[in-house]
Scaffold this motif. Structure first.
Motif, PDB file in Angstrom:
ATOM      1  N   GLU A  17      36.305  24.732 -26.905  1.00  0.00           N
ATOM      2  CA  GLU A  17      37.157  24.261 -28.025  1.00  0.00           C
ATOM      3  C   GLU A  17      36.857  24.717 -29.174  1.00  0.00           C
ATOM      4  N   ASN A  18      37.774  24.741 -30.288  1.00  0.00           N
ATOM      5  CA  ASN A  18      37.659  25.359 -31.589  1.00  0.00           C
ATOM      6  C   ASN A  18      36.474  24.658 -32.330  1.00  0.00           C
ATOM      7  N   PRO A  19      36.307  23.441 -32.313  1.00  0.00           N
ATOM      8  CA  PRO A  19      35.144  22.849 -33.266  1.00  0.00           C
ATOM      9  C   PRO A  19      33.658  23.631 -32.578  1.00  0.00           C
ATOM     10  N   ILE A  20      33.950  23.701 -31.368  1.00  0.00           N
ATOM     11  CA  ILE A  20      32.699  24.390 -30.893  1.00  0.00           C
ATOM     12  C   ILE A  20      32.273  25.862 -31.160  1.00  0.00           C
ATOM     13  N   PHE A  21      33.222  26.420 -30.984  1.00  0.00           N
ATOM     14  CA  PHE A  21      33.425  28.040 -31.458  1.00  0.00           C
ATOM     15  C   PHE A  21      33.005  27.889 -33.098  1.00  0.00           C
ATOM     16  N   LYS A  22      33.789  27.121 -33.773  1.00  0.00           N
ATOM     17  CA  LYS A  22      33.120  26.944 -35.283  1.00  0.00           C
ATOM     18  C   LYS A  22      31.698  26.753 -35.361  1.00  0.00           C
ATOM     19  N   SER A  23      31.072  25.853 -34.717  1.00  0.00           N
ATOM     20  CA  SER A  23      29.594  25.586 -34.517  1.00  0.00           C
ATOM     21  C   SER A  23      28.831  26.668 -34.302  1.00  0.00           C
ATOM     22  N   PHE A  24      29.219  27.616 -33.338  1.00  0.00           N
ATOM     23  CA  PHE A  24      28.598  28.949 -32.880  1.00  0.00           C
ATOM     24  C   PHE A  24      28.540  29.802 -34.130  1.00  0.00           C
ATOM     25  N   GLU A  25      29.668  29.964 -34.943  1.00  0.00           N
ATOM     26  CA  GLU A  25      29.801  30.600 -36.093  1.00  0.00           C
ATOM     27  C   GLU A  25      29.077  30.134 -37.219  1.00  0.00           C
ATOM     28  N   GLY A  26      28.598  28.865 -37.135  1.00  0.00           N
ATOM     29  CA  GLY A  26      27.860  28.397 -38.111  1.00  0.00           C
ATOM     30  C   GLY A  26      28.908  27.702 -39.194  1.00  0.00           C
ATOM     31  N   LYS A  27      29.955  27.411 -39.152  1.00  0.00           N
ATOM     32  CA  LYS A  27      31.031  26.732 -39.935  1.00  0.00           C
ATOM     33  C   LYS A  27      31.334  25.354 -39.619  1.00  0.00           C
ATOM     34  N   TYR A  28      30.727  24.600 -38.813  1.00  0.00           N
ATOM     35  CA  TYR A  28      30.769  23.390 -38.552  1.00  0.00           C
ATOM     36  C   TYR A  28      30.017  22.618 -39.014  1.00  0.00           C
ATOM     37  N   PHE A  29      30.124  21.305 -39.700  1.00  0.00           N
ATOM     38  CA  PHE A  29      29.100  20.542 -40.364  1.00  0.00           C
ATOM     39  C   PHE A  29      29.558  18.834 -40.072  1.00  0.00           C
ATOM     40  N   ILE A  30      28.411  18.324 -39.931  1.00  0.00           N
ATOM     41  CA  ILE A  30      28.452  16.896 -39.882  1.00  0.00           C
ATOM     42  C   ILE A  30      27.608  16.080 -40.902  1.00  0.00           C
ATOM     43  N   GLY A  31      28.135  14.708 -40.877  1.00  0.00           N
ATOM     44  CA  GLY A  31      27.233  13.882 -41.887  1.00  0.00           C
ATOM     45  C   GLY A  31      27.680  12.606 -41.703  1.00  0.00           C
ATOM     46  N   GLU A  32      26.693  11.850 -42.001  1.00  0.00           N
ATOM     47  CA  GLU A  32      27.094  10.240 -42.077  1.00  0.00           C
ATOM     48  C   GLU A  32      26.423   9.453 -43.354  1.00  0.00           C
ATOM     49  N   SER A  33      27.384   8.555 -43.746  1.00  0.00           N
ATOM     50  CA  SER A  33      27.012   7.920 -44.847  1.00  0.00           C
ATOM     51  C   SER A  33      25.857   6.925 -44.692  1.00  0.00           C
ATOM     52  N   ASP A  34      25.228   6.518 -45.822  1.00  0.00           N
ATOM     53  CA  ASP A  34      24.436   5.486 -45.701  1.00  0.00           C
ATOM     54  C   ASP A  34      25.087   4.040 -45.120  1.00  0.00           C
ATOM     55  N   LEU A  35      24.593   2.802 -44.983  1.00  0.00           N
ATOM     56  CA  LEU A  35      25.264   1.732 -44.786  1.00  0.00           C
ATOM     57  C   LEU A  35      26.104   1.340 -45.905  1.00  0.00           C
ATOM     58  N   LEU A  36      27.425   1.229 -45.989  1.00  0.00           N
ATOM     59  CA  LEU A  36      28.300   0.761 -47.013  1.00  0.00           C
ATOM     60  C   LEU A  36      28.684  -0.515 -46.890  1.00  0.00           C
ATOM     61  N   SER A  37      28.637  -1.465 -47.928  1.00  0.00           N
ATOM     62  CA  SER A  37      28.987  -2.595 -48.034  1.00  0.00           C
ATOM     63  C   SER A  37      30.236  -2.822 -48.842  1.00  0.00           C
ATOM     64  N   PHE A  38      30.953  -4.032 -48.461  1.00  0.00           N
ATOM     65  CA  PHE A  38      32.387  -4.356 -49.041  1.00  0.00           C
ATOM     66  C   PHE A  38      32.502  -5.827 -48.391  1.00  0.00           C
ATOM     67  N   GLY A  39      33.871  -6.223 -48.730  1.00  0.00           N
ATOM     68  CA  GLY A  39      34.165  -7.489 -48.470  1.00  0.00           C
ATOM     69  C   GLY A  39      34.380  -8.286 -49.713  1.00  0.00           C
ATOM     70  N   PHE A  40      35.015  -9.710 -49.729  1.00  0.00           N
ATOM     71  CA  PHE A  40      35.198 -10.299 -50.959  1.00  0.00           C
ATOM     72  C   PHE A  40      36.311  -9.633 -51.910  1.00  0.00           C
ATOM     73  N   ASN A  41      37.082  -9.206 -51.113  1.00  0.00           N
ATOM     74  CA  ASN A  41      38.220  -8.449 -51.838  1.00  0.00           C
ATOM     75  C   ASN A  41      37.902  -7.204 -52.608  1.00  0.00           C
ATOM     76  N   ASN A  42      36.781  -6.547 -51.920  1.00  0.00           N
ATOM     77  CA  ASN A  42      36.331  -5.215 -52.246  1.00  0.00           C
ATOM     78  C   ASN A  42      36.405  -4.104 -51.196  1.00  0.00           C
ATOM     79  N   TYR A  43      36.362  -2.705 -51.279  1.00  0.00           N
ATOM     80  CA  TYR A  43      36.594  -1.922 -50.460  1.00  0.00           C
ATOM     81  C   TYR A  43      35.492  -0.992 -50.559  1.00  0.00           C
TER      82      TYR A  43
END
Length: 178
Positions: A17-43
């Protein structure tokens, strides 16, 4: 009927698959946010922003939303909206191929925000997904959404509940020089 081919006349072909190929090339990146808080009519939100001077196109591959609450939430994807004020830069973005030294730089910026009072301005709402309680929703695009320099893709998390909701947003993407 017998096959007269010998094993040395066969050629092995591997499809990846293309994402795997891009990983081989060093062009694929991943990341995760910290825990985000919302509710009470906020986003809460997370966005991949392609800076105007990046010199690359952003190929959006996958986003995941991990809903840690006991209530369902909505995940809305916007293309080229206005990035809300007060954004925080996510620093835990990494190439997925850890064998390349020095590690490649993503050139794409992962931004987040929480307790946003206003709806997202501008851009196009591409789609909405429901994220069930205590679960992770995975949305794969595999590079079908291409963001030029100066553009972004933003994931808005919504709950109408009058309780505190917490969730993570993660992205997988690759970049190609223009």
């Amino acid at each position: 009927m017998t096959n007269n081919r010998t094993s040395h006349s066969l050629r092995e072909v591997v499809n990846i698959e293309n994402p795997i190929f891009k990983s081989f090339e060093g062009k694929y990146f991943i990341g995760e946010s910290d825990l985000l808080s919302f509710g009470f009519n906020n986003y809460a939100w997370g966005a991949l922003y392609n800076p105007k001077d990046s010199g690359v196109n952003l190929y959006f591959s996958v986003t995941t939303v991990t809903n840690t609450s006991d209530l369902p939430i909505k995940s809305q994807i916007y293309l080229n909206s206005t990035i809300p004020e007060g954004a925080t830069k996510v620093t835990s973005v990494t190439p997925s191929n850890l064998t390349i030294l020095p590690p490649p730089k993503p050139k794409i910026i992962f931004l987040t925000g929480q307790f946003l009072n206003n709806k997202i301005q501008g851009g196009v709402k591409a789609y909405t997904r429901i994220v069930p309680p205590s679960s992770t929703l995975v949305n794969e695009e595999n590079g079908k959404i291409i963001i030029p320099p100066g553009g972004n893709i933003l994931n808005l998390l919504i709950s109408s509940a009058q309780v505190l909701i917490k969730a993570h947003i993660a992205y997988g993407f690759w970049r190609e020089e223009i």
